[in-house]
Design an enzyme around this catalytic site. Structure first.
Site, PDB file in Angstrom:
ATOM      1  N   GLY A   1     -91.856 -39.058  16.033  1.00 18.65           N
ATOM      2  CA  GLY A   1     -91.359 -40.119  15.156  1.00 18.65           C
ATOM      3  C   GLY A   1     -90.976 -41.335  15.985  1.00 18.65           C
ATOM      4  O   GLY A   1     -91.492 -42.410  15.786  1.00 18.65           O
TER       5      GLY A   1
ATOM      6  N   GLN B   1     -87.665 -34.246  27.602  1.00 19.76           N
ATOM      7  CA  GLN B   1     -87.333 -35.432  26.814  1.00 19.76           C
ATOM      8  C   GLN B   1     -87.180 -36.656  27.711  1.00 19.76           C
ATOM      9  O   GLN B   1     -87.613 -37.755  27.363  1.00 19.76           O
ATOM     10  CB  GLN B   1     -86.051 -35.192  26.014  1.00 19.76           C
TER      11      GLN B   1
ATOM     12  N   PRO C   1     -81.707 -27.263  29.518  1.00 19.09           N
ATOM     13  CA  PRO C   1     -82.247 -28.042  30.647  1.00 19.09           C
ATOM     14  C   PRO C   1     -83.749 -28.291  30.567  1.00 19.09           C
ATOM     15  O   PRO C   1     -84.221 -29.381  30.883  1.00 19.09           O
ATOM     16  CB  PRO C   1     -81.905 -27.178  31.864  1.00 19.09           C
ATOM     17  N   LYS C   2     -84.484 -27.294  30.148  1.00 17.64           N
ATOM     18  CA  LYS C   2     -85.943 -27.444  30.166  1.00 17.64           C
ATOM     19  C   LYS C   2     -86.397 -28.489  29.146  1.00 17.64           C
ATOM     20  O   LYS C   2     -87.194 -29.386  29.471  1.00 17.64           O
ATOM     21  CB  LYS C   2     -86.573 -26.089  29.845  1.00 17.64           C
ATOM     22  N   THR C   3     -85.893 -28.409  27.923  1.00 11.53           N
ATOM     23  CA  THR C   3     -86.330 -29.384  26.914  1.00 11.53           C
ATOM     24  C   THR C   3     -85.731 -30.753  27.204  1.00 11.53           C
ATOM     25  O   THR C   3     -86.339 -31.776  26.909  1.00 11.53           O
ATOM     26  CB  THR C   3     -85.943 -28.929  25.492  1.00 11.53           C
TER      27      THR C   3
ATOM     28  N   GLU D   1     -82.595 -41.758  23.871  1.00 12.74           N
ATOM     29  CA  GLU D   1     -82.830 -43.202  23.953  1.00 12.74           C
ATOM     30  C   GLU D   1     -82.801 -43.694  25.405  1.00 12.74           C
ATOM     31  O   GLU D   1     -83.678 -44.444  25.822  1.00 12.74           O
ATOM     32  CB  GLU D   1     -81.775 -43.981  23.148  1.00 12.74           C
TER      33      GLU D   1
ATOM     34  N   GLY E   1     -89.367 -33.332  17.861  1.00 14.37           N
ATOM     35  CA  GLY E   1     -89.870 -33.077  19.198  1.00 14.37           C
ATOM     36  C   GLY E   1     -88.858 -32.781  20.294  1.00 14.37           C
ATOM     37  O   GLY E   1     -89.177 -32.112  21.268  1.00 14.37           O
TER      38      GLY E   1
END
Lengths: 210, 324, 738
Positions: free
Chosen positions: C236, C638, C632-634, C705, C464
């Site tokens: 998105g 990101q 931590p992984k995601t 962000e 996501g």
């Protein structure tokens, strides 16, 4: 094999259909589409009935399963998979061959299903993301994508995985830069690229055809 | 997309006959550009003649040249041992184009037949002399960053988007064309046209004809020093701002012969004959390369957004010559 | 708080096998296909429409235009607002003949197949009365007058334009073009009416509750009669933060035909119908003492919006709070053009603003002959410069250090044009990203079953970032239940209300709700356990909740771990099949005394080719203070993703409109370039990873962000270092460097 269907057979089918069209000349006019002709076509078209005659037969094998189908020639393989066979693993990201989300294997080669007309795949073997795992056992590339977090939203992932498998089998995954060049037809807007490269490197290093 | 009729003839004769029979019909091979154009309503053939059954997929060594069937896939050509060894320029150019998936679909003949990527050509609500003669050229005073600096006309400033064709132009290839009348051969450099007053015609293929093969001289002197450089807005999967194909035959430090062509600059792959003639017999020096580039840009003209190409093009020529 | 160490995404298997159902993929019986027709002029009104041919085309069920559209009760009676743009009022589809932008939806064709609907859509013709439009943003402040709104008042701290009196100063103008979110999943809606006043909607949305609210308002429906599903959302980046006109069109189409309608935007429609980052021209004046103390910053921005709706963002606000500076003036103006309404795109406002501010700071550092990091440290804000409030946490210094050490910042030669690798010019640059860390209100439900599994629910979307994974970790950590026995359910508006996924607040807001509901469930289990026979001792009776440990499906006394009982046994003994709690969680009073921001420091090494202007991002190190990192992984993914978005912003993304027609000329993935694999190097994402427990009990501040904010400036700064060329207009394409 359907692919070997003789020209004369095809032609005769074709002429049977065309004959019908010629009886309804306005239909032919409509297919030409210039606005003036459409306007001239007036009110008495029976397009809806004639539409049935626009379909052609098609036999394809998808993920090992044979399908006898009847499709309009304008239907793309991607739309056939998603809308008619309900195999929605292949994604529509652009529909113009510019993103790679719809990547499938046709006779073992990675191609874009959005730019492939279904009717042209008669007699071919198609593998989609749904056909990659062996039952519950994930394909090594699927496992590697999970392990290396090779996705975020997951929408481009089936295309990336289909492309990645082909990339290795083509011999185009010899190092990170090689992978980056040869995976560049698959866009990931979440930016999972480095993780995808890691996943492919790992599978490649295990060796062999996958 | 309109619904259309579809046939798949088994022989070349049947395919050509079908094309002649129906003025609204068109051949389809890989479909990577045609399907795109049909989806956008830019072209609307009433019948597609699928020519993929025809036996035009081979790559063969002939005496003095390599013959490539028109239906050979771009990926198969790029990876073929004969091509990699004897025509590395062609292999490099092919790999610089599109993506692996598209190269697995696109054929040699189809690559030659692809239309321009000009946005005004693609958007059926915009003026475009190529799509609809007489409506004007949207790009001339519009967004023309990707557009021609050489050989354009006030009717059309579109560029031919192919990479493969740039290499084939440089390599002095020949196009084999078949029709009911038999075969004819034309030099690759004469296949595509300049827009002039008839930009609707991309090339010199006549109605009723089929490209059946490409023949490329396998001049070994050019295989040793060959380089295709493509400058684009991202590192892959983008059309060229400028591309240069160069093959040099050098003995000692003297250029015996040069083959040079440029992409992203004209309505056709642009052979740099002036530069080639200049370099013949000269030493391979930066000064000579600069001169060759200057000669190549003699008639170049920018249209606003693409003015940068007047500098990027010669820079890329020099860069390619230096590196090769 | 301990977390189980299985870091894989909880929905990974569904995604890699193609089984995850994105919006257009849900099978709905008898579904029909809707295709939108767009206007071909940018301003004027429709005088006539010819839909006859389309209606007669095979398979067509309806062609809907403003002439025959069913009334949308929530729409204005007099058509779209013609007086001028107003805030928060989106375009009302098929509500009158007025045209505000090129590509505006003017008809919806519904047919039995996608191919037939698409073809019939090409047959819809309309006639217009054309008026003169303007999409030439250079006219802002000239022929196009700024909108007036209280929000645009100049903001002044200290002396107006105080930078002008500084001994060392920089004045420069920076341009950020239109950028388009372009998530990979095309925006899609499936609308299925069940009677006149009840509807089920599969909708690509970052907020199932906010979409539900929009649909309720448009059609005047009760909350329980609007159900919005979005179990998987294919990206998105802000484009799915609101319910756009095409979604309402799908509902209208389904109403008109009495059949479910599936509507999928085409990629070119993604450029005109679901927002974009607005073109913004900024001016910065920045002044400092000779030893690098900031004396003043003036930051001005001119941005764009549509003719029917106001959109504004905080592009200039960063200059008010990122650095300690006594005199700050910000001015922000918005100008209406014949374009569709922009919307928040990843790092909204701040991404635009930091490109200017962080570039200007770099320019200043060269003018002062001072290391860019040292300049920033000399102006480090110890409290919020806007209000003097302390930070609930701030580890920006640590982030500078972490990133600088990793990339070897000190080893570079800071002079422009000083470094080379072969014929490539080498440059290092850095830029800071900042974004407010907030916490909103959310509800979550937790239900433990007698088989020892845990279900947690909240009505949120996951486009996501891995929200379900992070929430699973929080719940499993508190409840002592392995991650694979925890299910986090989302994407359904009928679940307890959760936040919209945006503004980097999901983990803070929802994570707190999941934390609270897990703690409440723990307390319930403790209460039950205290009554349990094996625990029936005075020792246990007097124990408090915190004296118990939950581990591996058991509840036990911290002081004596032999005193334990499994949840399964506990529920069985109490004749319970399940035990559930719902909790609402909101920000605490304490936080009102503080301010909170997340920070990222981006370090970039670029290679620039002198003859061809080609830029290669060679290396990226991004160090982030985002509070506690839950998953931590995601989280690392990101951050990497934000950097990739930043590479696009810096080097290639630019939406182009031909002003003569007011029409897009690069509305596709071949001409609007986003980064591909070959553009992206290995990216190192580092975290300070210190919890902010004042902000919320999980300690997470948010990272989505800041992952992108400040990155474009880092690239521009690195390119300056490599080439000596200061590029102030994005994107930095090869033509700008030769």
């Amino acid at each position: 094999m359907a692919q070997q269907k003789s020209c004369s057979e095809n032609e005769s089918l074709h002429y049977a259909r065309r004959k019908f069209f010629k009886q309804s000349t306005l239909l032919t006019a409509l297919a030409l589409t210039p606005p003036s002709l459409i306007k001239a076509a007036g009110d008495n078209l029976d397009e809806k009935a004639s539409a049935l005659f626009e379909k052609q037969s098609l036999e394809i094998e998808v993920n090992g399963k044979k399908h006898q189908l009847s499709v309009e020639p304008r239907v793309t393989l991607l739309d056939l998979l998603r809308e008619q066979l309900h195999l929605t693993g292949s994604k529509k990201g652009c529909d113009y061959g510019q993103c790679g989300a719809c990547t499938v294997h046709i006779n073992g080669k990675r191609v874009l299903s959005c730019m492939s007309l279904a009717i042209m795949q008669d007699g071919k073997k198609i593998t989609t993301i749904e056909g990659l795992a062996k039952g519950d056992e994930l394909h090594p590339m699927q496992q590697a994508f999970i392990k290396h977090d090779g996705f975020q939203c997951g929408y481009c992932t089936p295309g990336q995985i289909m492309s990645a498998v082909a990339c290795i089998n083509e011999g185009h995954a010899n190092n990170e830069d090689d992978i980056r060049q040869n995976m560049s037809g698959n866009i990931c807007r979440c930016g999972a690229y480095p993780n995808i490269v890691d996943a492919i490197m790992e599978v490649k290093q295990k060796g062999g055809t996958i | 997309m309109i619904n259309f009729d579809y046939i798949k003839p088994a022989t070349q004769k049947a395919a050509i006959d079908a094309l002649n029979k129906d003025a609204t019909s068109q051949f389809i091979a890989g479909g990577t550009n045609l399907v795109d154009l049909m989806k956008r309503g830019v072209v609307s053939p009433q019948k597609l003649i699928d020519i993929n059954n025809l036996p035009l997929k081979s790559i063969e060594q002939q005496k003095g040249f390599i013959r490539i069937g028109a239906l050979t896939l771009n990926s198969d050509v790029a990876e073929h041992e004969l091509i990699r060894k004897k025509l590395p320029l062609l292999s490099q150019a092919l790999k610089a184009g599109a993506s692996p998936q598209l190269r697995n679909m696109a054929t040699v003949g189809g690559n030659m037949m692809q239309r321009t990527r000009c946005p005004y050509f693609y958007d059926t609500t915009m003026p475009c002399n190529k799509r609809q003669p007489g409506t004007g050229c949207g790009a001339l005073k519009g967004y023309n960053r990707m557009h021609a600096i050489l050989g354009a006309s006030d009717k059309c400033i579109a560029v031919h988007p192919s990479d493969m064709c740039v290499a084939l132009t440089a390599l002095d290839a020949t196009v084999v064309i078949s029709s009911r009348k038999g075969d004819r051969r034309i030099p690759f450099a004469d296949f595509h046209r300049l827009p002039g007053t008839t930009p609707e015609k991309d090339n010199n293929l006549q109605r009723g004809e089929m490209i059946t093969a490409i023949e490329v001289p396998d001049n070994n002197e050019f295989s040793k020093k060959a380089l295709y450089i493509k400058i684009r807005d991202r590192a892959s999967y983008a059309f060229a701002l400028i591309s240069v194909a160069a093959a040099l035959d050098i003995k000692g430090n003297t250029i015996q012969n040069a083959r040079l062509a440029m992409g992203g600059v004209a309505h056709k792959p642009w052979r740099l004959t002036g530069a080639e003639n200049f370099l013949k017999g000269k030493t391979a020096s930066l000064e000579n390369f600069n001169q060759a580039a200057a000669i190549s840009m003699k008639d170049a003209k920018g249209y606003g957004y693409n003015n940068f190409k007047l500098k990027l093009a010669p820079n890329t020529i020099v860069q390619t010559l230096k590196t090769v | 708080m301990g977390y189980f160490d299985d870091d894989d995404r909880v929905n990974g298997k569904a995604i890699v096998t193609g089984k995850a159902k994105f919006i257009a993929e849900h099978e709905v019986a008898n579904v029909t296909h809707g295709v939108i027709v767009g206007s071909t002029i940018a301003k004027g009104s429709i005088t006539a429409m010819d839909t006859k041919t389309a209606e007669r085309a095979p398979g067509v069920l309806a062609v809907i235009t403003h002439l025959n559209s069913p009334t949308v009760p929530g729409y204005d009676a007099g058509g779209n607002p013609v007086k001028g743009p107003t805030g928060g009022k989106g375009f009302q589809v098929f509500n009158g003949p007025a045209i505000y932008f090129n590509g505006q939806p003017i008809a919806l064709v519904v047919a039995d197949t996608f191919e037939r609907a698409t073809y019939a859509a090409s047959l819809v013709k309309s006639q217009y009365q054309k008026n003169e439009h303007t999409t030439n943003f250079d006219e802002a402040g000239k022929s196009v007058v700024a909108l007036e709104d209280a929000r645009y008042k100049d903001n002044i701290r200290g002396e107006v334009d105080g930078y002008k009196n500084a001994p060392v100063k920089i004045e420069a103008e920076y341009v950020v073009p239109i950028e388009v979110h372009n998530p990979m999943e095309l925006h899609a809606t499936i609308a299925l009416w069940e009677g006149d006043d009840k509807v089920i909607v599969y909708e690509k949305t970052q907020g199932v509750k906010s979409s539900q609210r929009s649909i309720m308002n448009a059609f005047k429906l009760k909350e329980e009669n609007v159900r919005v599903y979005a179990p998987f959302v294919g990206g998105g980046f802000g484009s799915a933060l609101r319910t756009w006109p095409h979604a309402i069109a799908a509902l209208i189409g389904a109403k008109k035909t009495g059949k479910p309608v599936k509507l999928v935007l085409s990629r070119d429609q993604m450029f005109t119908m679901v927002g974009y980052r607005p073109f913004t021209k900024q001016k910065i004046g920045i002044g400092a003492t000779a030893d690098g103390k900031l004396l003043g910053i003036t930051h001005e921005a001119d941005s764009i919006t549509s003719m029917y709706e106001v959109f504004n963002e905080r592009s200039v606000d960063v200059s008010r709070f990122l650095y300690a500076c006594p005199n700050v003036t910000t001015r922000y103006h918005v100008y209406p053009f014949n374009v569709s309404t922009p919307t928040w795109m990843r790092g909204p406002g701040e991404a635009t603003g930091t490109f200017a501010l962080e570039s200007a700071l770099d320019e200043l550092s060269y003018a002062l002959n001072l290391d860019p990091i040292e300049l920033r440290l000399r102006n480090y804000a110890e409290t919020d410069p806007q209000n003097g409030k302390p930070y609930s946490s701030k580890f920006l210094k640590e982030a500078y250090q972490l990133g600088a050490d990793k990339i070897g910042w000190k080893n570079r030669d800071s002079k422009p044009l000083s470094m080379k690798e072969g014929e490539w010019m080498v440059g290092y640059g850095m830029g800071t990203g900042v974004f407010g860390a907030g916490r909103g209100t959310a509800k979550a439900l937790a239900r433990i079953f007698a088989d020892g599994t845990l279900l947690v629910q909240s009505a949120v979307s996951d486009s996501g970032p891995g929200t379900a994974t992070a929430m699973t970790k929080i719940a499993s950590g508190i409840m002592g239940i392995p991650g694979n026995k925890v299910t986090f359910e989302l994407g359904d508006s009928s679940l307890p209300p959760g936040p919209t996924q945006g503004g980097s607040t999901t983990t803070s807001t929802l994570g707190s709700a999941v934390y609270d509901v897990s703690m409440a469930l723990k307390n319930k289990l403790v209460e039950l356990a205290k009554e349990n026979s094996i625990f029936h001792t005075t020792e246990i009776h007097s124990a408090k909740a915190e004296d118990f440990v939950l581990e591996n499906g058991n509840i036990m006394l911290a002081s004596n771990r032999n005193k334990k009982i499994s949840y399964t046994d506990l529920l069985k003994q109490n004749n319970l099949n399940q035990l559930e709690v719902t909790e609402e969680s909101k920000g605490n009073e304490e936080m009102k005394k503080y301010v909170a921001y997340s920070y990222a420091v981006h370090f970039v090494k670029v290679l620039v080719h002198p003859a061809t202007g080609v830029v290669k991002i060679n290396r990226v190190v991004t160090a982030t203070d985002g509070g506690k990192i839950i998953s931590p992984k995601t989280a690392e993914s990101q951050m990497i993703g934000g950097v990739v978005g930043g590479i696009g912003m810096a080097l290639m993304e630019e939406g182009v409109i031909d002003n003569r027609y007011g029409r897009w000329v690069n509305n596709n993935f071949a001409d609007y370039h986003v980064p591909v694999h070959a553009d992206v190097p290995h990216i190192e994402a580092l975290f300070v990873n210190k919890p902010d427990l004042i902000l919320n009990p999980t300690g997470a501040k948010g990272i989505g962000e800041v992952a992108l904010i400040g990155f474009a400036a880092a690239v521009a700064n690195a390119i300056y270092h490599a080439t000596g060329k200061r590029i102030r207009e994005l994107p930095i394409t090869p033509d700008k460097l030769i």
